[in-house]
Write a protein that holds these residues in place. Structure first.
Motif, mmCIF file in Angstrom:
data_model
loop_
_atom_site.group_PDB
_atom_site.id
_atom_site.type_symbol
_atom_site.label_atom_id
_atom_site.label_comp_id
_atom_site.label_asym_id
_atom_site.label_seq_id
_atom_site.Cartn_x
_atom_site.Cartn_y
_atom_site.Cartn_z
ATOM 1 N N PHE A 150 -8.380 68.064 81.282
ATOM 2 C CA PHE A 150 -7.971 68.448 79.927
ATOM 3 C C PHE A 150 -9.089 69.197 79.207
ATOM 4 C CE2 PHE A 150 -4.648 64.796 79.400
ATOM 5 C CZ PHE A 150 -3.930 65.330 80.453
ATOM 6 N N ARG A 151 -10.306 68.686 79.374
ATOM 7 C CA ARG A 151 -11.447 69.313 78.686
ATOM 8 C C ARG A 151 -11.733 70.695 79.291
ATOM 9 N NH1 ARG A 151 -14.423 65.444 79.384
ATOM 10 N NH2 ARG A 151 -14.059 64.419 77.386
ATOM 11 N N THR A 152 -11.690 70.793 80.604
ATOM 12 C CA THR A 152 -11.997 72.061 81.275
ATOM 13 C C THR A 152 -10.942 73.126 80.960
ATOM 14 O OG1 THR A 152 -13.138 70.901 83.067
ATOM 15 C CG2 THR A 152 -12.393 73.153 83.509
ATOM 16 N N LEU A 153 -9.683 72.749 81.028
ATOM 17 C CA LEU A 153 -8.628 73.708 80.724
ATOM 18 C C LEU A 153 -8.737 74.208 79.287
ATOM 19 C CD1 LEU A 153 -5.580 71.950 82.444
ATOM 20 C CD2 LEU A 153 -6.742 74.010 83.218
ATOM 21 N N GLY A 154 -9.186 73.344 78.396
ATOM 22 C CA GLY A 154 -9.277 73.713 76.992
ATOM 23 C C GLY A 154 -10.517 74.499 76.612
ATOM 24 N N THR A 155 -11.515 74.525 77.501
ATOM 25 C CA THR A 155 -12.797 75.143 77.117
ATOM 26 C C THR A 155 -13.330 76.173 78.104
ATOM 27 O OG1 THR A 155 -14.041 73.341 78.177
ATOM 28 C CG2 THR A 155 -13.484 73.066 75.838
ATOM 29 N N ALA A 156 -12.837 76.185 79.351
ATOM 30 C CA ALA A 156 -13.427 77.050 80.372
ATOM 31 C C ALA A 156 -13.033 78.499 80.151
ATOM 32 C CB ALA A 156 -12.998 76.600 81.768
ATOM 33 N N GLN A 207 -13.735 68.846 93.212
ATOM 34 C CA GLN A 207 -13.620 70.164 93.842
ATOM 35 C C GLN A 207 -14.518 71.188 93.158
ATOM 36 O OE1 GLN A 207 -9.768 72.017 93.471
ATOM 37 N NE2 GLN A 207 -10.251 73.663 94.916
ATOM 38 N N TRP A 208 -14.778 70.989 91.861
ATOM 39 C CA TRP A 208 -15.448 72.021 91.081
ATOM 40 C C TRP A 208 -16.861 71.646 90.682
ATOM 41 C CZ3 TRP A 208 -12.825 76.368 91.265
ATOM 42 C CH2 TRP A 208 -11.463 76.284 91.559
ATOM 43 N N GLY A 209 -17.395 70.607 91.268
ATOM 44 C CA GLY A 209 -18.750 70.192 90.923
ATOM 45 C C GLY A 209 -19.762 71.308 91.122
ATOM 46 N N GLY A 210 -20.469 71.676 90.039
ATOM 47 C CA GLY A 210 -21.502 72.700 90.120
ATOM 48 C C GLY A 210 -20.985 74.110 90.251
ATOM 49 N N ARG A 211 -19.689 74.318 90.033
ATOM 50 C CA ARG A 211 -19.107 75.655 90.173
ATOM 51 C C ARG A 211 -18.390 76.056 88.895
ATOM 52 N NH1 ARG A 211 -15.383 74.498 95.051
ATOM 53 N NH2 ARG A 211 -14.751 76.661 94.738
ATOM 54 N N PHE A 213 -15.376 77.036 87.047
ATOM 55 C CA PHE A 213 -13.922 76.956 87.168
ATOM 56 C C PHE A 213 -13.251 78.253 86.743
ATOM 57 C CE2 PHE A 213 -9.744 75.937 85.348
ATOM 58 C CZ PHE A 213 -9.147 75.272 86.416
ATOM 59 N N ALA A 214 -13.827 78.934 85.763
ATOM 60 C CA ALA A 214 -13.207 80.135 85.186
ATOM 61 C C ALA A 214 -13.507 81.405 85.970
ATOM 62 C CB ALA A 214 -13.662 80.302 83.738
ATOM 63 N N ALA A 215 -14.221 81.291 87.105
ATOM 64 C CA ALA A 215 -14.596 82.484 87.856
ATOM 65 C C ALA A 215 -13.433 83.092 88.624
ATOM 66 C CB ALA A 215 -15.736 82.157 88.828
ATOM 67 N N GLY A 216 -12.388 82.312 88.846
ATOM 68 C CA GLY A 216 -11.248 82.836 89.597
ATOM 69 C C GLY A 216 -11.524 82.844 91.085
ATOM 70 N N GLY A 217 -10.721 83.585 91.828
ATOM 71 C CA GLY A 217 -10.912 83.678 93.266
ATOM 72 C C GLY A 217 -9.704 83.161 94.022
ATOM 73 N N MET A 218 -9.841 83.122 95.329
ATOM 74 C CA MET A 218 -8.722 82.796 96.205
ATOM 75 C C MET A 218 -8.802 81.379 96.761
ATOM 76 S SD MET A 218 -6.932 85.445 95.837
ATOM 77 C CE MET A 218 -5.646 85.151 97.043
ATOM 78 N N GLU A 219 -9.406 80.477 96.018
ATOM 79 C CA GLU A 219 -9.358 79.060 96.379
ATOM 80 C C GLU A 219 -8.429 78.356 95.398
ATOM 81 O OE1 GLU A 219 -12.121 75.035 96.815
ATOM 82 O OE2 GLU A 219 -13.040 76.951 96.289
ATOM 83 N N ALA A 220 -7.388 77.745 95.954
ATOM 84 C CA ALA A 220 -6.416 77.082 95.092
ATOM 85 C C ALA A 220 -6.971 75.754 94.594
ATOM 86 C CB ALA A 220 -5.121 76.841 95.848
ATOM 87 N N PRO A 221 -6.754 75.415 93.326
ATOM 88 C CA PRO A 221 -7.146 74.096 92.839
ATOM 89 C C PRO A 221 -6.429 72.998 93.623
ATOM 90 C CG PRO A 221 -6.637 75.556 91.002
ATOM 91 C CD PRO A 221 -6.203 76.262 92.253
#
Length: 611
Positions: A150-156, A207-211, A213-221
């Motif tokens: 929730f926090r990441t979707l709202g701020t990334a 999955q997103w530790g240290g990465r 999230f908003a960079a995009g790319g071809m890795e599906a969440p």
């Protein structure tokens, strides 16, 4: 002999849903946690329901469905602004705390969450996660994952996706209260907020530790949903494969849903090519948006033999708005009289007869075809007028007095409407000289209609419109771009006029702020394509979100409908009261049709394969 399948929504079901929505608000000030929550009244289904009433709990499992889309994709992250991801990826692979029933105006039932709790004021919402909920990689779904999501979707992102950030800005606290429980406290009165948080995607934090999230790319969440991403080729196709170890397959909200082993979406640069692929049997289900083509284009061997079935799916939802939207950030479209003239110039009756046939109806307002819509051409009635009265001095003509979308005589000349358009343009400072419309500085009236490659029907409508505009001395040119360019240009509002469609539900809420709110005038990536900035509309939306009974809610929506329609932001097209799906006869759906009809949640959700 061809097969045409028409299913009528049961009267009893529709009546029950409307009666429920008309019910007096009970507040959900329950004695304890519940397995469902409704925007108004109480959920229709009992605690021990087996499945959604429009799903077949005995549907066979297996097989596949192949769908088609125009455009392409260059990202597998559908939650950020960067890139273009497959539209269905989130629904198929990522779960939410609760699931919407499309047989009720706005009601949710537990999925990842086994229960929900709130107070009469809906100042907070609390959830208890199900024991045993797991992501597709086998890791448990935890409260930490939910709060991080929730926090990441709202701020990334810079900026973050307005779809999520607008709601997150109304969260005062989001905290873990126990091993499987969390509580979210809100900053302001808004009855919809508990339901919005309940349908936020839940992703795996690890999955997103240290990465980024908003960079995009071809890795599906990584999600916990019924499918995982299988084989794909960017821009050409993507396959979703059923997770054999899906933890949620036996939940009541999932029984009879997600029956296919494989769901595939193929992408095409042109709608005509996609239709030919369907004719050839390469895709197995095809939605036909054009009533005229439904009558004329399906006389081919597979239809005549019954290998392909033509199904008509009725619905009882609002018309929504579809048409050419004018970008009022451009000075050219800032004047309402100019916009009025451009709507008058559109010969809808001719275009509809030529391209859409008799099965379409002209859109009269954003919430037409429902009791939420205004009455076209009539003055605002008592309660609606009272709600609008404080803002009357700033409202453009038609909101209070009444406005109706103009109707032409259907002839190519359209003289009456073009004469009215000429008067409006003259009052706005535009006059014709040597066949060219110019302002007081001699600047010609020119603009671009931006469309996506392959949108053949919309391009045909635009061509008829361009021809009509020439009669006024206006030069409009049609520009087509690929899907990526279209997204980039509309996200940055780099267009004059473009195609817009906004589907409306029977329970409009916070999404209305995303569609029409002033924050979207300058913030990139909003859904306010017209650049609308009307304080009265935002005040009405806020009133709508605070409404505690349906009467007040309906009054608010009718008032908003008047502001939107009389604002003359969109040159409206037409709509249909049924969906049209041609599909292989091996694909089936229940006889019981939900109130929303063919809406997200219907195909492929409750369909199944049977040879």
């Amino acid at each position: 002999m061809s097969l045409r399948k028409r299913v009528d929504a049961p009267r009893a079901s529709l009546g029950a849903a409307i009666a429920l929505f008309l019910g007096v608000f009970c507040g959900l000030a329950q004695a304890g946690p519940e397995n469902g929550i409704a925007m108004y009244g109480n959920p229709a289904l009992p605690h021990d329901f087996v499945s959604f009433p429009y799903a077949n709990p005995d549907a066979p499992k297996g097989g596949r469905i192949v769908l088609g889309e125009t455009g392409g994709f260059d990202s597998l992250n559908p939650f950020i602004l960067k890139g273009r991801a497959p539209a269905e990826l989130s629904a198929l692979t990522v779960e939410t705390l609760m699931v919407r029933s499309i047989d009720e105006p706005f009601t949710l039932y537990g999925a990842l969450a086994e229960s929900v709790e709130t107070d009469a004021a809906r100042s907070y919402v609390a959830f208890t996660l199900r024991d045993g909920a797991r992501f597709s990689d086998g890791k448990p779904v935890t409260v930490e994952d939910v709060l991080w999501s929730f926090r990441t979707l709202g701020t990334a992102g810079s900026p973050p996706n307005p779809r999520y950030s607008a709601t997150w800005s109304k969260v005062a606290r989001a905290e873990q209260t126990g091993p499987r429980t969390l509580r979210i406290t809100f900053t302001e009165p808004d009855r919809e907020l508990p339901l919005i948080m309940a349908v936020r995607p839940v992703l795996e934090k690890a999955q997103w530790g240290g990465r980024d999230f908003a960079a995009g790319g071809m890795e599906a969440p990584i999600g916990s949903g019924p499918y995982v991403v299988g084989a794909y080729e960017a821009g050409r196709y993507i396959t979703y494969v059923k997770n054999p170890d899906w933890w949620g397959k036996d939940l009541p909200v999932n029984r009879g849903r997600w029956n296919f082993d494989t769901i595939r979406t193929d992408y095409f640069g042109d709608a005509d090519v996609m239709f030919e692929s369907f004719r050839a049997g390469e895709i197995t289900s095809y939605r036909e948006s054009n009533a005229a083509k439904w009558v004329t284009n399906y006389d081919f061997p597979a239809v005549r033999s019954g290998t392909i079935v033509m199904s008509e799916i009725p619905h009882h939802r609002p018309s929504g708005i579809e048409g050419f939207v004018m970008n009022t950030r451009r000075p050219l479209f800032a004047d309402w009289q100019v916009r009025d003239a451009l709507i008058l110039a559109f010969n809808s009756e001719l275009a509809q007869r030529t391209l859409a046939g008799d099965g379409a109806r002209r859109i009269q307002s954003y919430f037409g075809n429902s009791d939420l819509g205004m009455m076209p051409g009539t003055p605002a009635p008592g309660a609606v007028r009272a709600l609008l009265a404080p803002y009357a001095a700033d409202l453009i003509p038609g909101v209070m007095e009444g406005y109706a979308v103009p109707v032409s005589d259907g002839s190519r000349a359209n003289r009456r409407n073009l004469r009215a358009a000429t008067r409006e343009l003259a009052e706005a400072g535009w006059t014709s000289a040597d066949g060219t419309l110019r302002d007081s500085h001699g600047t010609p009236f020119r603009f671009e209609i931006l469309l996506t490659n392959g949108a053949a029907e919309t391009a045909s409508i635009a061509a008829i419109y361009v021809d009509a505009l020439k009669r006024l001395g206006i030069e409009a040119r049609i520009t087509t771009v690929d899907a990526a360019q279209m997204k980039a240009r509309t996200d940055s509002y780099d267009f004059d006029m473009t195609y817009l469609i906004r589907n409306m539900s029977l329970s409009p809420g916070n999404e209305q702020t995303l569609y029409w709110g002033s924050d979207g005038v300058a913030s990139p990536g909003s859904r306010n394509l017209m650049g609308m900035h009307v304080p009265a509309a935002e005040a009405i939306i806020a009133h709508m979100l605070r409404a505690i009974d349906r009467g007040d809610f309906v009054t608010s929506v009718k008032a908003l409908d008047r502001i939107l329609t009389a604002g003359r932001y969109v040159v409206p097209f037409w709509f249909s009261t049924e969906g049209r799906i041609a599909h292989a006869r091996t694909l089936h759906y229940p006889d019981r049709i939900p109130v929303y009809g063919d809406w997200p949640g219907f195909q492929p959700d409750v369909w199944w394969f049977a040879p």
